[in-house]
Design an enzyme around this catalytic site. Structure first.
Site, mmCIF file in Angstrom:
data_model
loop_
_atom_site.group_PDB
_atom_site.id
_atom_site.type_symbol
_atom_site.label_atom_id
_atom_site.label_comp_id
_atom_site.label_asym_id
_atom_site.label_seq_id
_atom_site.Cartn_x
_atom_site.Cartn_y
_atom_site.Cartn_z
ATOM 1 N N SER A 142 3.819 -26.001 -18.158
ATOM 2 C CA SER A 142 2.529 -25.952 -18.851
ATOM 3 C C SER A 142 2.782 -26.261 -20.309
ATOM 4 O O SER A 142 3.870 -25.962 -20.834
ATOM 5 C CB SER A 142 1.918 -24.557 -18.723
ATOM 6 O OG SER A 142 0.840 -24.426 -19.633
ATOM 7 N N TYR A 166 3.128 -15.220 -19.184
ATOM 8 C CA TYR A 166 3.007 -16.579 -18.617
ATOM 9 C C TYR A 166 3.651 -17.633 -19.503
ATOM 10 O O TYR A 166 4.492 -18.418 -19.038
ATOM 11 C CB TYR A 166 1.523 -16.896 -18.401
ATOM 12 C CG TYR A 166 1.256 -18.255 -17.811
ATOM 13 C CD1 TYR A 166 1.605 -18.545 -16.493
ATOM 14 C CD2 TYR A 166 0.637 -19.256 -18.563
ATOM 15 C CE1 TYR A 166 1.344 -19.791 -15.939
ATOM 16 C CE2 TYR A 166 0.364 -20.498 -18.016
ATOM 17 C CZ TYR A 166 0.720 -20.768 -16.709
ATOM 18 O OH TYR A 166 0.460 -21.997 -16.171
HETATM 19 P P1 NAP Z 1 -3.658 -21.903 -8.212
HETATM 20 O O1 NAP Z 1 -4.858 -22.634 -7.734
HETATM 21 O O2 NAP Z 1 -3.722 -20.442 -8.442
HETATM 22 O O3 NAP Z 1 -2.465 -22.270 -7.234
HETATM 23 C C1 NAP Z 1 -1.220 -21.626 -7.345
HETATM 24 C C2 NAP Z 1 -0.459 -21.886 -6.066
HETATM 25 O O4 NAP Z 1 0.810 -21.231 -6.151
HETATM 26 C C3 NAP Z 1 -1.173 -21.319 -4.826
HETATM 27 O O5 NAP Z 1 -0.984 -22.193 -3.750
HETATM 28 C C4 NAP Z 1 -0.423 -20.023 -4.607
HETATM 29 O O6 NAP Z 1 -0.477 -19.560 -3.269
HETATM 30 C C5 NAP Z 1 0.978 -20.483 -4.967
HETATM 31 N N1 NAP Z 1 1.907 -19.367 -5.140
HETATM 32 C C6 NAP Z 1 1.865 -18.371 -6.039
HETATM 33 N N2 NAP Z 1 2.889 -17.525 -5.855
HETATM 34 C C7 NAP Z 1 3.599 -18.008 -4.801
HETATM 35 C C8 NAP Z 1 4.747 -17.591 -4.120
HETATM 36 N N3 NAP Z 1 5.402 -16.459 -4.448
HETATM 37 N N4 NAP Z 1 5.208 -18.346 -3.091
HETATM 38 C C9 NAP Z 1 4.564 -19.468 -2.736
HETATM 39 N N5 NAP Z 1 3.446 -19.911 -3.319
HETATM 40 C C10 NAP Z 1 2.974 -19.182 -4.344
HETATM 41 O O7 NAP Z 1 -3.157 -22.500 -9.627
HETATM 42 P P2 NAP Z 1 -2.969 -23.988 -10.183
HETATM 43 O O8 NAP Z 1 -3.724 -24.052 -11.444
HETATM 44 O O9 NAP Z 1 -3.180 -25.005 -9.134
HETATM 45 O O10 NAP Z 1 -1.422 -23.908 -10.584
HETATM 46 C C11 NAP Z 1 -0.438 -24.789 -10.083
HETATM 47 C C12 NAP Z 1 0.673 -24.898 -11.128
HETATM 48 O O11 NAP Z 1 0.156 -25.527 -12.310
HETATM 49 C C13 NAP Z 1 1.223 -23.532 -11.593
HETATM 50 O O12 NAP Z 1 2.626 -23.613 -11.754
HETATM 51 C C14 NAP Z 1 0.550 -23.337 -12.943
HETATM 52 O O13 NAP Z 1 1.293 -22.492 -13.795
HETATM 53 C C15 NAP Z 1 0.502 -24.762 -13.447
HETATM 54 N N6 NAP Z 1 -0.476 -24.983 -14.517
HETATM 55 C C16 NAP Z 1 -1.808 -24.828 -14.286
HETATM 56 C C17 NAP Z 1 -2.703 -25.045 -15.321
HETATM 57 C C18 NAP Z 1 -4.187 -24.923 -15.139
HETATM 58 O O14 NAP Z 1 -4.930 -25.127 -16.122
HETATM 59 N N7 NAP Z 1 -4.677 -24.591 -13.940
HETATM 60 C C19 NAP Z 1 -2.245 -25.439 -16.594
HETATM 61 C C20 NAP Z 1 -0.869 -25.574 -16.793
HETATM 62 C C21 NAP Z 1 0.009 -25.366 -15.746
HETATM 63 P P3 NAP Z 1 -1.524 -18.400 -2.774
HETATM 64 O O15 NAP Z 1 -2.806 -19.108 -2.423
HETATM 65 O O16 NAP Z 1 -0.830 -17.795 -1.601
HETATM 66 O O17 NAP Z 1 -1.688 -17.454 -3.931
#
Ligand code: NAP
Length: 243
Positions: A142, A166
């Site tokens: 991020s 985070y």
């Molecule tokens: P999200 O919709 O909450 O998805 C997160 C995913 O990670 C879900 O599939 C979740 O599964 C999975 N997960 C969490 N803990 C896990 C574990 N112990 N084992 C296996 N899977 C696990 O969030 P997202 O925004 O798409 O995030 C994806 C990535 O992008 C993350 O690394 C996040 O930090 C990064 N990111 C996001 C943003 C943003 O603005 N959204 C910005 C910068 C970086 P469950 O459904 O089982 O919980």
């Protein structure tokens, strides 16, 4: 041996990870949907397959040694190698995160998933990646992990909400990414970190301004780098992010 390019995306049941899987699948790749919940994983695989993707489910909890080892065996049995690993699974640890009041449990949760999870999965998959002709590792970081950006202003209006679990976890993930790139510099494995931008997903209560598909684009680009592409880099759509 399977002739399709084989990818594994962690946390692919929803959000950005799902769209990374969809985007790689649209290239004709075989995509492992890494997800810990059986129903959410099955639903995502079914949806991807309905869209024409050669998707397969990979039971995977990135915080669990046995789960990760079993996932590596599943990929080995299916394909004998892994071409692309996208370490996308991530959590915030729970907000708010003022450093003076954040629970150590929140910090541990963020580190366990966002850093140790990436080390655990990457090390389990490396033997399979080494069998690929063009292996790529993409770590979903991020922009809030950038110390340059975080320290550019002490005003939250400039750099985002205080995030004592985070944000440092993504800084450490960046540091780990550099260490992998150094260890693997004489191999054909390219390893890079990515920022998807501020994306509307569960992670932020859907407050993000970008779509998950837009957020997936940078990871797809890094997953499909040519052999002379960068390694040990940190990228967003607009280009290089300062560490
Ligand atoms: P999200 O919709 O909450 O998805 C997160 C995913 O990670 C879900 O599939 C979740 O599964 C999975 N997960 C969490 N803990 C896990 C574990 N112990 N084992 C296996 N899977 C696990 O969030 P997202 O925004 O798409 O995030 C994806 C990535 O992008 C993350 O690394 C996040 O930090 C990064 N990111 C996001 C943003 C943003 O603005 N959204 C910005 C910068 C970086 P469950 O459904 O089982 O919980």
């Amino acid at each position: 041996m399977n002739e399709r390019t084989i990818a594994l995306v962690t946390g692919a049941n929803k959000g950005i990870g799902y769209e990374i899987a969809a985007g790689l699948g649209a290239l004709g790749w075989s995509v492992g949907v890494g997800a810990r919940d059986e129903q959410r994983r099955a639903d995502a695989v079914a949806k991807l397959r309905a869209a024409g993707v050669d998707a397969f489910g990979v039971p995977l909890n990135v915080t669990d040694d046995a789960s990760v080892a079993a996932a590596a065996r599943l990929v080995a049995d299916r394909a004998g190698r892994l071409d692309v690993l996208v370490n996308n699974a991530g959590v915030t640890g729970g907000m708010p995160q003022q450093p003076s009041t954040v629970s150590l449990a929140a910090v541990r949760t963020a580190l366990e998933t966002n850093v140790l999870g990436v080390l655990r999965v990457t090390n389990a998959m490396l033997p399979l990646l080494r069998r690929s002709p063009a292996p790529r590792i993409v770590n979903m970081s991020s922009g809030v992990g950038s110390l340059t950006r975080q320290s550019s202003s002490l005003d939250e209006r400039d750099t985002g909400p205080l995030s004592a679990a985070y944000s440092p976890s993504k800084t450490m993930l960046n540091a780990v990414t550099i260490q992998y790139a150094k260890e693997l510099r004489d191999t054909n494995i390219l390893v890079n970190a990515a920022c998807p931008g501020f994306v509307a997903t569960d992670l932020n209560g859907f407050r993000g301004v970008r779509t998950p598909e837009q957020g997936a684009a940078v990871a797809i680009r890094l997953a499909t780098l040519p052999d002379d592409g960068p390694t040990g880099g940190y990228f967003e759509d607009a280009g290089v992010i300062p560490w």
